[in-house]
Design an enzyme around this catalytic site. Structure first.
Site, PDB file in Angstrom:
ATOM      1  N   LYS A 262     -21.774  39.213  11.787  1.00 19.63           N
ATOM      2  CA  LYS A 262     -20.599  40.083  11.882  1.00 19.63           C
ATOM      3  C   LYS A 262     -20.270  40.697  10.532  1.00 19.63           C
ATOM      4  CE  LYS A 262     -16.257  38.480  11.639  1.00 19.63           C
ATOM      5  NZ  LYS A 262     -15.404  39.355  10.801  1.00 19.63           N
ATOM      6  N   ASN A 263     -20.266  39.878   9.479  1.00 20.49           N
ATOM      7  CA  ASN A 263     -19.816  40.343   8.171  1.00 20.49           C
ATOM      8  C   ASN A 263     -20.810  41.275   7.483  1.00 20.49           C
ATOM      9  OD1 ASN A 263     -17.392  38.984   8.398  1.00 20.49           O
ATOM     10  ND2 ASN A 263     -18.141  37.143   7.374  1.00 20.49           N
TER      11      ASN A 263
ATOM     12  N   ARG B 265      -9.347  44.367  10.115  1.00 21.63           N
ATOM     13  CA  ARG B 265      -9.255  44.615   8.680  1.00 21.63           C
ATOM     14  C   ARG B 265     -10.504  45.324   8.154  1.00 21.63           C
ATOM     15  NH1 ARG B 265      -6.911  43.035   3.908  1.00 21.63           N
ATOM     16  NH2 ARG B 265      -8.318  42.527   2.191  1.00 21.63           N
TER      17      ARG B 265
ATOM     18  N   CYS C  30      -6.950  38.731  10.521  1.00 19.26           N
ATOM     19  CA  CYS C  30      -6.385  37.390  10.640  1.00 19.26           C
ATOM     20  C   CYS C  30      -5.351  37.137   9.545  1.00 19.26           C
ATOM     21  CB  CYS C  30      -7.500  36.331  10.536  1.00 19.26           C
ATOM     22  SG  CYS C  30      -8.643  36.326  11.924  1.00 19.26           S
TER      23      CYS C  30
ATOM     24  N   ARG D 222      -3.054  39.611   2.296  1.00 18.65           N
ATOM     25  CA  ARG D 222      -4.418  40.111   2.267  1.00 18.65           C
ATOM     26  C   ARG D 222      -4.456  41.546   1.747  1.00 18.65           C
ATOM     27  NH1 ARG D 222      -8.174  38.615   7.178  1.00 18.65           N
ATOM     28  NH2 ARG D 222      -9.670  38.647   5.489  1.00 18.65           N
TER      29      ARG D 222
ATOM     30  N   ASP E   2     -15.014  29.979   5.650  1.00 22.85           N
ATOM     31  CA  ASP E   2     -15.104  30.054   7.107  1.00 22.85           C
ATOM     32  C   ASP E   2     -15.667  28.779   7.732  1.00 22.85           C
ATOM     33  OD1 ASP E   2     -14.085  32.578   7.003  1.00 22.85           O
ATOM     34  OD2 ASP E   2     -15.900  33.619   7.608  1.00 22.85           O
TER      35      ASP E   2
ATOM     36  N   ARG F 107     -13.664  38.403  18.761  1.00 22.38           N
ATOM     37  CA  ARG F 107     -13.805  39.273  17.603  1.00 22.38           C
ATOM     38  C   ARG F 107     -15.070  38.945  16.808  1.00 22.38           C
ATOM     39  NH1 ARG F 107      -9.687  38.265  13.767  1.00 22.38           N
ATOM     40  NH2 ARG F 107     -11.000  39.655  12.557  1.00 22.38           N
TER      41      ARG F 107
END
Length: 437
Positions: free
Chosen positions: A13-14, A84, A108, A114, A300, A416
């Site tokens: 995902k990242n 985000r 989140c 953030r 994470d 997500r």
């Protein structure tokens, strides 16, 4: 019930969400394979389409993007509030078109606010004018961005990636000092290099970019999601099962595997696979964990491993140095029968480390960023509410090793970042029903 069998990890995902934004840097086609079909990626594709990027699914997990006819440089709050990651469009819009407008980003709630100040300060160093007006961030630059030396006081993955996306078309040389070392950053660098960018990681924490006039199209296969792989590894351990986790890179998870070994979990690493298993009566050992940027123990990972540590004998300490509000999920675990106290680091003899730029210890006091976990404790199924993405997977893991039935609300958070999470677990023997509410 022990989980057994094989599970295939989806693309990261990242990495994927940044590469969708990177497609904006060229008018040619960019083709991404192994792209996960998850909600955060869907929001990025929706945002890309809204800008005028042509997006086409060629096959499962294969996406074509072509940004040859951009019709706007603005992303409004109706899109940015949902993920985000949409902030990653700022750099390529500024780099290629000289302007952007971005509504307040969501995501989140795991830090204080953030903030995106690191991104905006870097753009300013490269010659852009930035302002916050009409509930949106607005940036513009005359004559194009210019290379600069960008020094990050604290590690920032997305900040590093923003500078990469803003510098590849800038005039002159850009140097990023204290650059993030995460595998997802290097995967983005690999895609940009395929597109014609001139990027060199000169040391572990220093990256040099020589700007070029244009970039061209490219095809790229996204790396596996190491967060998903860690989640399934812990699922095997807490259910005392035996899983072969395919399409993963154990070399990107060395800090996690080192802790897994200390806890007493058996595993076997291959080049692109990881097998994790436990014996029915095996005792787990307590460990202490402190999160840190790659190659350290990823923030994470601390949430799901907390579930495993509730089944370990003794007291474990988990110190999150990245975010100041990432232990909300422990309230739900305690309702299931765990014994977790969230305390200030100094109360257990640990130095306080805060990576959140927007948190002022002198005014707001020492944050509560250490979880003290006493184990082992049996878990009982409860009605649970998910506060954020990684906490969602964590509560599912807890429910899998709990006695009785659990009802978990807020599964949209899981969607997500995890592709077909419930279906993959069900195929391994879990009893999960997704209900409509």
């Amino acid at each position: 019930m022990p989980l057994k069998g094989e599970v295939t990890v989806s693309g990261a995902k990242n990495a994927a969400i940044k590469m969708v934004a990177a497609s904006l840097l060229t008018s040619d086609e960019v083709i991404l394979t192994n792209i996960p079909e998850i909600e955060d990626v869907a929001v990025m594709i929706e945002a890309a389409s809204g800008l005028g990027i042509k997006t086409t699914w060629l096959d499962n997990h294969k996406l074509r993007l072509k940004a040859d006819e951009i019709n706007t440089y603005a992303l409004d709050t109706s899109i940015t509030c949902r993920a985000r990651s949409t902030i990653m469009f700022m750099a390529p819009l500024l780099s290629r078109f000289g302007q952007f407008t971005l509504g307040e980003p969501g995501g989140c709630t795991i830090g204080k606010n953030r903030p995106i100040n690191r991104h905006l300060e870097a753009f300013s160093q490269m010659g852009a004018q930035i302002e916050f007006r009409d509930d949106a961030y607005k940036g513009h630059v005359q004559g194009g961005l210019k290379g600069a030396e960008v020094i990050f006081e604290k590690n920032t993955v997305m900040g590093t990636e923003s500078v990469l996306l803003s510098s590849v078309l800038a005039s002159g040389t850009t140097t990023i000092l204290n650059a993030a070392q995460e595998p997802e950053v290097d995967d983005l660098i690999l895609l940009l290099t395929k597109m014609g960018a001139r990027i060199e990681r000169v040391t572990d924490k220093a990256i040099r970019i020589e700007g070029v006039a244009t970039l061209h199209g490219a095809s790229h296969e996204i790396i596996p999601d190491r967060n998903e792989a860690v989640t399934y590894a812990i699922a095997a351990a807490v259910t005392r099962g035996d899983l072969l986790i395919k399409n993963t890179k154990p070399s990107d998870m060395t800090a996690f595997l080192a802790k897994l070994e200390k806890i007493g979990i058996a595993f076997e690493s291959g080049k692109n696979s990881l097998r994790v298993w436990t014996l029915p009566d095996q005792e787990f050992k307590s460990v202490n964990i402190e999160t840190s940027p790659h190659p350290g123990f990823m923030t994470d990972w601390q949430q799901p491993i907390c579930v495993l540590l509730t089944q370990a004998t003794g007291v474990s300490l988990v110190h999150d140095t990245i975010y100041i509000n990432r232990f909300e999920f422990t309230k739900e675990l305690n309702r299931m029968g765990t014994k977790i106290d969230v305390v200030q680091p100094s109360s257990v003899g640990i130095n306080t480390i805060v990576s959140d730029d927007d948190y002022d210890i002198s005014n707001e006091g020492e944050p509560f960023t250490v979880a003290v976990i006493n184990g082992p404790t049996p878990l009982t199924g409860k009605r649970l509410t998910i506060p954020d993405l990684r906490a969602g997977a964590t509560l599912v893991l807890a429910a899998l090793c709990a006695k009785g039935k659990s009802e978990i609300f807020g599964v949209e958070h899981i969607d997500r970042g995890y592709e077909l999470f419930d279906q993959k677990l069900t195929a391994l023997g879990a009893k999960i029903i997704r209900a409509s509410v």
